[in-house]
Write a protein that holds these residues in place. Sequence first.
Motif, PDB file in Angstrom:
ATOM      1  N   THR A  10       0.851  -1.189   0.000  1.00  0.00           N
ATOM      2  CA  THR A  10       0.000   0.000   0.000  1.00  0.00           C
ATOM      3  C   THR A  10       0.886   1.238   0.000  1.00  0.00           C
ATOM      4  O   THR A  10       2.120   1.136   0.132  1.00  0.00           O
ATOM      5  N   SER A  11       0.269   2.390  -0.094  1.00  0.00           N
ATOM      6  CA  SER A  11       1.040   3.636  -0.078  1.00  0.00           C
ATOM      7  C   SER A  11       1.843   3.772   1.219  1.00  0.00           C
ATOM      8  O   SER A  11       2.901   4.406   1.225  1.00  0.00           O
ATOM      9  N   ALA A  12       1.384   3.160   2.298  1.00  0.00           N
ATOM     10  CA  ALA A  12       2.128   3.195   3.564  1.00  0.00           C
ATOM     11  C   ALA A  12       3.455   2.435   3.469  1.00  0.00           C
ATOM     12  O   ALA A  12       4.348   2.642   4.288  1.00  0.00           O
ATOM     13  N   ASP A  13       3.603   1.587   2.459  1.00  0.00           N
ATOM     14  CA  ASP A  13       4.812   0.778   2.272  1.00  0.00           C
ATOM     15  C   ASP A  13       5.810   1.423   1.305  1.00  0.00           C
ATOM     16  O   ASP A  13       6.831   0.817   0.980  1.00  0.00           O
ATOM     17  N   GLU A  14       5.521   2.621   0.872  1.00  0.00           N
ATOM     18  CA  GLU A  14       6.347   3.256  -0.169  1.00  0.00           C
ATOM     19  C   GLU A  14       7.835   3.240   0.171  1.00  0.00           C
ATOM     20  O   GLU A  14       8.663   2.858  -0.664  1.00  0.00           O
ATOM     21  N   GLN A  15       8.203   3.621   1.371  1.00  0.00           N
ATOM     22  CA  GLN A  15       9.629   3.723   1.710  1.00  0.00           C
ATOM     23  C   GLN A  15      10.330   2.365   1.710  1.00  0.00           C
ATOM     24  O   GLN A  15      11.469   2.267   1.251  1.00  0.00           O
ATOM     25  N   ILE A  16       9.682   1.331   2.186  1.00  0.00           N
ATOM     26  CA  ILE A  16      10.322   0.009   2.193  1.00  0.00           C
ATOM     27  C   ILE A  16      10.483  -0.515   0.766  1.00  0.00           C
ATOM     28  O   ILE A  16      11.488  -1.123   0.432  1.00  0.00           O
ATOM     29  N   VAL A  17       9.516  -0.233  -0.106  1.00  0.00           N
ATOM     30  CA  VAL A  17       9.632  -0.662  -1.503  1.00  0.00           C
ATOM     31  C   VAL A  17      10.776   0.088  -2.183  1.00  0.00           C
ATOM     32  O   VAL A  17      11.575  -0.511  -2.912  1.00  0.00           O
ATOM     33  N   ASN A  21      14.072  -1.746  -3.683  1.00  0.00           N
ATOM     34  CA  ASN A  21      14.447  -1.562  -5.092  1.00  0.00           C
ATOM     35  C   ASN A  21      15.888  -1.072  -5.208  1.00  0.00           C
ATOM     36  O   ASN A  21      16.653  -1.551  -6.058  1.00  0.00           O
ATOM     37  N   CYS A  22      16.270  -0.124  -4.359  1.00  0.00           N
ATOM     38  CA  CYS A  22      17.638   0.386  -4.399  1.00  0.00           C
ATOM     39  C   CYS A  22      18.640  -0.687  -3.994  1.00  0.00           C
ATOM     40  O   CYS A  22      19.700  -0.811  -4.616  1.00  0.00           O
ATOM     41  N   ARG A  23      18.320  -1.458  -2.981  1.00  0.00           N
ATOM     42  CA  ARG A  23      19.216  -2.543  -2.555  1.00  0.00           C
ATOM     43  C   ARG A  23      19.374  -3.599  -3.641  1.00  0.00           C
ATOM     44  O   ARG A  23      20.483  -4.097  -3.875  1.00  0.00           O
ATOM     45  N   LEU A  24      18.272  -3.938  -4.299  1.00  0.00           N
ATOM     46  CA  LEU A  24      18.337  -4.942  -5.363  1.00  0.00           C
ATOM     47  C   LEU A  24      19.258  -4.497  -6.491  1.00  0.00           C
ATOM     48  O   LEU A  24      20.088  -5.266  -6.975  1.00  0.00           O
ATOM     49  N   ALA A  25      19.130  -3.246  -6.911  1.00  0.00           N
ATOM     50  CA  ALA A  25      19.981  -2.737  -7.993  1.00  0.00           C
ATOM     51  C   ALA A  25      21.452  -2.756  -7.589  1.00  0.00           C
ATOM     52  O   ALA A  25      22.325  -3.109  -8.385  1.00  0.00           O
ATOM     53  N   GLU A  26      21.716  -2.391  -6.332  1.00  0.00           N
ATOM     54  CA  GLU A  26      23.102  -2.385  -5.865  1.00  0.00           C
ATOM     55  C   GLU A  26      23.662  -3.802  -5.760  1.00  0.00           C
ATOM     56  O   GLU A  26      24.773  -4.074  -6.215  1.00  0.00           O
ATOM     57  N   PRO A  49      -2.768   0.728  -9.940  1.00  0.00           N
ATOM     58  CA  PRO A  49      -2.485  -0.701 -10.157  1.00  0.00           C
ATOM     59  C   PRO A  49      -2.455  -1.117 -11.625  1.00  0.00           C
ATOM     60  O   PRO A  49      -1.962  -2.194 -11.937  1.00  0.00           O
ATOM     61  N   GLN A  50      -2.956  -0.274 -12.521  1.00  0.00           N
ATOM     62  CA  GLN A  50      -2.866  -0.618 -13.949  1.00  0.00           C
ATOM     63  C   GLN A  50      -1.420  -0.604 -14.430  1.00  0.00           C
ATOM     64  O   GLN A  50      -1.092  -1.242 -15.428  1.00  0.00           O
ATOM     65  N   HIS A  51      -0.546   0.102 -13.728  1.00  0.00           N
ATOM     66  CA  HIS A  51       0.879   0.141 -14.086  1.00  0.00           C
ATOM     67  C   HIS A  51       1.633  -1.070 -13.559  1.00  0.00           C
ATOM     68  O   HIS A  51       2.686  -1.431 -14.072  1.00  0.00           O
ATOM     69  N   GLY A  52       1.126  -1.669 -12.496  1.00  0.00           N
ATOM     70  CA  GLY A  52       1.774  -2.812 -11.867  1.00  0.00           C
ATOM     71  C   GLY A  52       1.357  -2.869 -10.419  1.00  0.00           C
ATOM     72  O   GLY A  52       0.664  -1.984  -9.919  1.00  0.00           O
ATOM     73  N   ARG A  53       1.791  -3.926  -9.745  1.00  0.00           N
ATOM     74  CA  ARG A  53       1.463  -4.074  -8.325  1.00  0.00           C
ATOM     75  C   ARG A  53       2.658  -4.644  -7.590  1.00  0.00           C
ATOM     76  O   ARG A  53       3.340  -5.533  -8.096  1.00  0.00           O
ATOM     77  N   TYR A  54       2.903  -4.114  -6.417  1.00  0.00           N
ATOM     78  CA  TYR A  54       3.925  -4.652  -5.534  1.00  0.00           C
ATOM     79  C   TYR A  54       3.264  -5.551  -4.503  1.00  0.00           C
ATOM     80  O   TYR A  54       2.161  -5.268  -4.037  1.00  0.00           O
ATOM     81  N   PHE A  55       3.972  -6.608  -4.136  1.00  0.00           N
ATOM     82  CA  PHE A  55       3.540  -7.502  -3.073  1.00  0.00           C
ATOM     83  C   PHE A  55       4.696  -7.639  -2.092  1.00  0.00           C
ATOM     84  O   PHE A  55       5.864  -7.676  -2.506  1.00  0.00           O
ATOM     85  N   LEU A  56       4.369  -7.693  -0.810  1.00  0.00           N
ATOM     86  CA  LEU A  56       5.384  -7.810   0.231  1.00  0.00           C
ATOM     87  C   LEU A  56       5.238  -9.141   0.949  1.00  0.00           C
ATOM     88  O   LEU A  56       4.125  -9.610   1.198  1.00  0.00           O
ATOM     89  N   ALA A  57       6.370  -9.721   1.287  1.00  0.00           N
ATOM     90  CA  ALA A  57       6.408 -10.955   2.066  1.00  0.00           C
ATOM     91  C   ALA A  57       6.900 -10.603   3.464  1.00  0.00           C
ATOM     92  O   ALA A  57       7.865  -9.849   3.621  1.00  0.00           O
ATOM     93  N   SER A  58       6.216 -11.151   4.465  1.00  0.00           N
ATOM     94  CA  SER A  58       6.624 -10.868   5.843  1.00  0.00           C
ATOM     95  C   SER A  58       6.589 -12.142   6.676  1.00  0.00           C
ATOM     96  O   SER A  58       5.855 -13.081   6.383  1.00  0.00           O
TER      97      SER A  58
END
Length: 70
Positions: A10-17, A21-26, A49-58
């Motif tokens: 959700t939008s509340a997860d923006e910073q973790i996403v 993403n930055c860690r993955l690229a590095e 969501p028409q652009h895509g969707r993120y899912f988080l695993a916890s």
Amino acid sequence: MSPIAIRPATSADEQIVVEFNCRLAEESEGKQLDRPTVQLGVRAILSNPQHGRYFLASIDDRIVGQMMRL
């Protein structure tokens, strides 16, 4: 061990996403991404969501991974 829970980001997860993403690229490509640019892209996807969707695993409410589906 607790099971892995998967949920839509959700939008509340923006910073973790953005962080993941930055860690993955590095880690995978040795690239340092421009965080403000990554944040704009993540925000665009989370808000439409028409652009895509993120899912988080916890595990035990700790985010341990993510994926994006177009």
